[in-house]
Enzyme design. Structure first.
Site, PDB file in Angstrom:
ATOM      1  N   HIS A 170       0.841  -1.188   0.000  1.00 55.90           N
ATOM      2  CA  HIS A 170       0.000   0.000   0.000  1.00 55.90           C
ATOM      3  C   HIS A 170       0.877   1.240   0.000  1.00 55.90           C
ATOM      4  CE1 HIS A 170      -3.679  -2.239   0.758  1.00 55.90           C
ATOM      5  NE2 HIS A 170      -2.970  -2.993   1.587  1.00 55.90           N
ATOM      6  N   ALA A 171       0.335   2.363  -0.453  1.00 60.11           N
ATOM      7  CA  ALA A 171       0.965   3.679  -0.435  1.00 60.11           C
ATOM      8  C   ALA A 171       2.453   3.670  -0.804  1.00 60.11           C
ATOM      9  CB  ALA A 171       0.712   4.374   0.880  1.00 60.11           C
TER      10      ALA A 171
END
Length: 88
Positions: free
Chosen positions: A15-16
């Site tokens: 993620h991210a």
């Protein structure tokens, strides 16, 4: 076509920040780069695509490169993700 299966070890999954690392590594190549998780496959050059998979830590993923620079692409992407401790 070149393909590797790896384990995501980043504590927050893919993620991210780790997804951005993956997308930036994949985007440097002309070949098609895909990532697969739980039967879904997306373009690894798309941050929205990668994030849409919701890959948690300790997940097995498959990265596939197909095209002109597939050999160098798969090796480089794997090296970058290992160096950033995203995959094992």
């Amino acid at each position: 076509m070149k393909q590797i299966s790896v384990l995501v070890i980043d504590p927050v999954g893919l993620h991210a920040r780790p997804a951005t690392v993956a997308v930036n590594a994949a985007s440097k190549f002309t070949c098609d780069v895909k990532v697969s998780f739980k039967g879904r496959t997306v373009n690894m050059k798309s941050i929205m695509g990668v994030m849409s998979l919701g890959i948690p830590t300790q997940s097995d993923i498959t990265i596939t490169c197909e095209g002109e620079d597939e050999e160098v692409a798969i090796r480089t992407i794997e090296d970058v993700l290992r160096a950033q401790k995203v995959i094992a």
